[in-house]
Write a protein that holds these residues in place. Structure first.
Motif, PDB file in Angstrom:
ATOM      1  N   THR A 225       0.851  -1.196   0.000  1.00 25.56           N
ATOM      2  CA  THR A 225       0.000   0.000   0.000  1.00 25.56           C
ATOM      3  C   THR A 225       0.884   1.241   0.000  1.00 25.56           C
ATOM      4  O   THR A 225       1.932   1.281   0.656  1.00 25.56           O
ATOM      5  CB  THR A 225      -0.911   0.048   1.240  1.00 25.56           C
ATOM      6  N   TRP A 226       0.447   2.248  -0.757  1.00 26.52           N
ATOM      7  CA  TRP A 226       1.074   3.564  -0.769  1.00 26.52           C
ATOM      8  C   TRP A 226       0.149   4.555  -0.074  1.00 26.52           C
ATOM      9  O   TRP A 226      -1.061   4.522  -0.275  1.00 26.52           O
ATOM     10  CB  TRP A 226       1.313   4.040  -2.199  1.00 26.52           C
ATOM     11  N   THR A 227       0.730   5.451   0.741  1.00 28.27           N
ATOM     12  CA  THR A 227      -0.041   6.486   1.417  1.00 28.27           C
ATOM     13  C   THR A 227       0.599   7.849   1.145  1.00 28.27           C
ATOM     14  O   THR A 227       1.802   8.004   1.349  1.00 28.27           O
ATOM     15  CB  THR A 227      -0.075   6.234   2.938  1.00 28.27           C
ATOM     16  N   PRO A 228      -0.168   8.850   0.651  1.00 28.50           N
ATOM     17  CA  PRO A 228      -1.621   8.825   0.448  1.00 28.50           C
ATOM     18  C   PRO A 228      -2.069   8.144  -0.838  1.00 28.50           C
ATOM     19  O   PRO A 228      -3.239   7.777  -0.964  1.00 28.50           O
ATOM     20  CB  PRO A 228      -1.969  10.309   0.412  1.00 28.50           C
ATOM     21  N   ALA A 229      -1.175   7.967  -1.818  1.00 28.97           N
ATOM     22  CA  ALA A 229      -1.543   7.320  -3.075  1.00 28.97           C
ATOM     23  C   ALA A 229      -0.272   6.871  -3.775  1.00 28.97           C
ATOM     24  O   ALA A 229       0.812   7.407  -3.520  1.00 28.97           O
ATOM     25  CB  ALA A 229      -2.325   8.280  -3.973  1.00 28.97           C
TER      26      ALA A 229
ATOM     27  N   PRO B  36      15.320  13.265  -6.832  1.00 32.19           N
ATOM     28  CA  PRO B  36      15.570  12.496  -5.601  1.00 32.19           C
ATOM     29  C   PRO B  36      14.895  11.132  -5.576  1.00 32.19           C
ATOM     30  O   PRO B  36      15.214  10.306  -4.716  1.00 32.19           O
ATOM     31  CB  PRO B  36      15.007  13.410  -4.507  1.00 32.19           C
ATOM     32  N   TYR B  37      13.961  10.859  -6.490  1.00 27.68           N
ATOM     33  CA  TYR B  37      13.286   9.571  -6.518  1.00 27.68           C
ATOM     34  C   TYR B  37      14.198   8.482  -7.088  1.00 27.68           C
ATOM     35  O   TYR B  37      14.118   7.319  -6.693  1.00 27.68           O
ATOM     36  CB  TYR B  37      12.015   9.698  -7.357  1.00 27.68           C
ATOM     37  N   TYR B  38      15.091   8.842  -8.027  1.00 27.11           N
ATOM     38  CA  TYR B  38      15.907   7.846  -8.712  1.00 27.11           C
ATOM     39  C   TYR B  38      17.388   7.872  -8.341  1.00 27.11           C
ATOM     40  O   TYR B  38      18.059   6.844  -8.417  1.00 27.11           O
ATOM     41  CB  TYR B  38      15.787   8.016 -10.236  1.00 27.11           C
TER      42      TYR B  38
ATOM     43  N   ALA C 256       9.032   1.888   4.014  1.00 32.20           N
ATOM     44  CA  ALA C 256      10.004   2.854   3.524  1.00 32.20           C
ATOM     45  C   ALA C 256       9.273   4.148   3.191  1.00 32.20           C
ATOM     46  O   ALA C 256       8.035   4.199   3.160  1.00 32.20           O
ATOM     47  CB  ALA C 256      10.729   2.317   2.293  1.00 32.20           C
ATOM     48  N   LYS C 257      10.057   5.204   2.936  1.00 30.29           N
ATOM     49  CA  LYS C 257       9.522   6.497   2.497  1.00 30.29           C
ATOM     50  C   LYS C 257      10.197   6.878   1.188  1.00 30.29           C
ATOM     51  O   LYS C 257      11.400   6.654   1.015  1.00 30.29           O
ATOM     52  CB  LYS C 257       9.780   7.592   3.536  1.00 30.29           C
TER      53      LYS C 257
ATOM     54  N   ALA D 177       2.523  18.277  -4.920  1.00 31.36           N
ATOM     55  CA  ALA D 177       1.637  17.872  -3.829  1.00 31.36           C
ATOM     56  C   ALA D 177       2.059  16.508  -3.293  1.00 31.36           C
ATOM     57  O   ALA D 177       2.296  15.574  -4.065  1.00 31.36           O
ATOM     58  CB  ALA D 177       0.188  17.819  -4.321  1.00 31.36           C
ATOM     59  N   ASP D 178       2.152  16.391  -1.985  1.00 31.74           N
ATOM     60  CA  ASP D 178       2.510  15.133  -1.314  1.00 31.74           C
ATOM     61  C   ASP D 178       3.747  14.476  -1.927  1.00 31.74           C
ATOM     62  O   ASP D 178       3.704  13.333  -2.403  1.00 31.74           O
ATOM     63  CB  ASP D 178       1.337  14.147  -1.376  1.00 31.74           C
ATOM     64  N   PRO D 179       4.895  15.150  -1.920  1.00 30.74           N
ATOM     65  CA  PRO D 179       6.084  14.544  -2.542  1.00 30.74           C
ATOM     66  C   PRO D 179       6.602  13.321  -1.788  1.00 30.74           C
ATOM     67  O   PRO D 179       7.187  12.427  -2.406  1.00 30.74           O
ATOM     68  CB  PRO D 179       7.107  15.684  -2.515  1.00 30.74           C
ATOM     69  N   VAL D 180       6.412  13.269  -0.470  1.00 34.21           N
ATOM     70  CA  VAL D 180       6.903  12.143   0.313  1.00 34.21           C
ATOM     71  C   VAL D 180       5.768  11.150   0.531  1.00 34.21           C
ATOM     72  O   VAL D 180       4.718  11.500   1.086  1.00 34.21           O
ATOM     73  CB  VAL D 180       7.485  12.600   1.664  1.00 34.21           C
ATOM     74  N   ARG D 181       5.964   9.916   0.070  1.00 32.21           N
ATOM     75  CA  ARG D 181       4.931   8.873   0.180  1.00 32.21           C
ATOM     76  C   ARG D 181       5.427   7.754   1.095  1.00 32.21           C
ATOM     77  O   ARG D 181       6.596   7.349   1.030  1.00 32.21           O
ATOM     78  CB  ARG D 181       4.601   8.278  -1.194  1.00 32.21           C
TER      79      ARG D 181
END
Length: 402
Positions: free
Chosen positions: A42-46, A302-304, A375-376, A383-387
């Motif tokens: 599951t991912w939060t918020p999406a 920062p994602y990759y 993990a984060k 919007a909501d960059p950290v999941r």
């Protein structure tokens, strides 16, 4: 002739009497592990773009090791370890087949044992036994040692490579003992030429090293009653000649980076409990120019792309033996490679494990295990960059020695 046929014929021929290469004292044995796993995340918020909340099941043979051992007399012996993982099938193209170890050994006095060939070295507590599944309580190992993750991330590049020359021994004291190991290792896998990594074409054959340096390492351990502790260290170089600097797959040559590993392990038995764990820190030496480039690539995506080549791992296991046959445990583990936030996240990849098992007999251990990994991730959106990411695994299975 495919690899399985070769392996089968080798096992048959070496077991038959009268053949020229058969030896007295030949032993053929092995380990296998069959299991079923239910997975969901599951991912939060999406979920970020390109990701979903998945659910799936998988089952089969997670690992099989076929081992050959022969004693030649005069304290000499030979050992071979073949490993197959993830429902290996050469015709269907999944799983893997590896020559894990192949060496001869001189069993001298307690303070001097020598192995030469391809050897998994003594480094931290779990490395030498991680593929002997019936000897461990879990179905899914601590993250650094889980071979079924190999096609997702190159975790075994974090550990010392296999040793060509390995020396170890034990010095007994009055109520304790001191153990040591020292080894000379192969260069890391990225320095080995292959069809997908053709190094010095025309000179270096596939499967051979294309560099002129090797790795060094060792471990020093202390044992007293039910308490064992050890410190390990090794040094080698990491191939960053084709480092991928962005999501588009652009490569840059950062050269060969010197790196060191420092590890610590412990194992403590008391009143039916077993407390064990280990820690590993891998540090790479980079120039200021390389660090500036990493920072720039990380700021852009920062994602990759991470901003360091350092790696870290630890696990702690507490097991309670309820009876001689029944046991339960809880475990916490952590693994990160800071240059790979796409897999390991901003702060690393954590896991909480709860499990248990039943020793059906001397050869079969029934096991069950639940894992919550988390993990984060910084997905780079406005919007909501950290999941937050959660991963649930429930596994049942059996580890078998034959």
């Amino acid at each position: 002739m495919n690899k399985i046929k070769v392996l089968f014929l080798l096992a048959v021929f070496t077991a038959l009497p009268g053949l020229g290469f058969a030896q007295d004292g030949l032993q053929v044995f092995g380990f296998t592990q069959a299991y079923y796993t239910s997975f969901s995340n599951t991912w939060t918020p999406a979920p970020p773009a390109g990701e979903e909340d998945y659910k799936y099941n998988h089952m089969g043979i997670g690992q099989l090791n076929l081992l050959f051992n022969n004693n030649f007399g005069d304290d000499f012996s030979a050992f071979i370890n073949f490993e197959l993982t993830n429902n290996y099938s050469s015709s269907k193209g999944f799983g893997s087949f590896n020559l894990q170890e192949a060496y001869f050994k001189w069993d001298g006095p307690d303070y001097l044992k020598v192995k030469f060939g391809s050897v998994i070295p003594q480094f931290n507590g779990l490395y030498q036994v991680y593929n002997k599944t019936p000897l461990m309580p879990f179905l899914v190992r601590p993250k650094l040692y889980e071979v079924n993750m190999e096609n997702l991330v190159d975790i075994f590049d974090i550990l010392p490579q296999k040793a060509l020359l390995h020396i170890n021994g034990t010095f007994p004291l009055e109520k304790a003992s001191i153990e040591y190991s020292a080894f000379l290792t192969n260069p890391v896998n990225k320095f080995i030429s292959s069809p997908n990594n053709d190094l010095i074409p025309g000179y270096v054959s596939y499967g051979q090293s294309a560099v002129n340096y090797v790795g060094l390492g060792g471990r020093l351990g202390f044992n007293y009653g039910g308490f064992n502790v050890g410190v390990s260290v090794s040094a080698d170089k990491d191939n960053k000649r084709g480092f991928i600097s962005d999501v588009n797959g652009n490569e840059v040559d950062l050269g060969d980076l010197p790196r060191t590993r420092l590890g610590f392990d412990f194992d403590f038995n008391f009143a039916g409990f077993n407390l064990k764990g280990e820690y590993l820190k891998v540090s790479s030496k980079v120039t200021s120019d390389i660090q500036d480039s990493l920072n720039a690539w990380n700021n852009a995506d920062p994602y990759y792309i991470g901003n360091s080549f350092d790696k870290e791992f630890y696990y702690v296991l507490l097991q309670y033996n309820i009876t001689e046959k029944l046991f339960a445990y809880t475990m916490y583990d952590y693994l990160t490679d800071k240059v790979d936030p796409f897999f390991f996240g901003l702060e690393g990849y954590y896991g909480i494990h709860v499990g248990g098992g039943y020793n059906l007999n001397d050869n079969i251990v029934l096991k069950a295990q639940y894992i919550l990994n988390f993990a984060k991730y910084d997905v780079g959106t406005v919007a909501d960059p950290v999941r937050d990411f959660r991963e649930h695994n429930f596994s049942i299975g059996a580890s078998i020695m034959f």
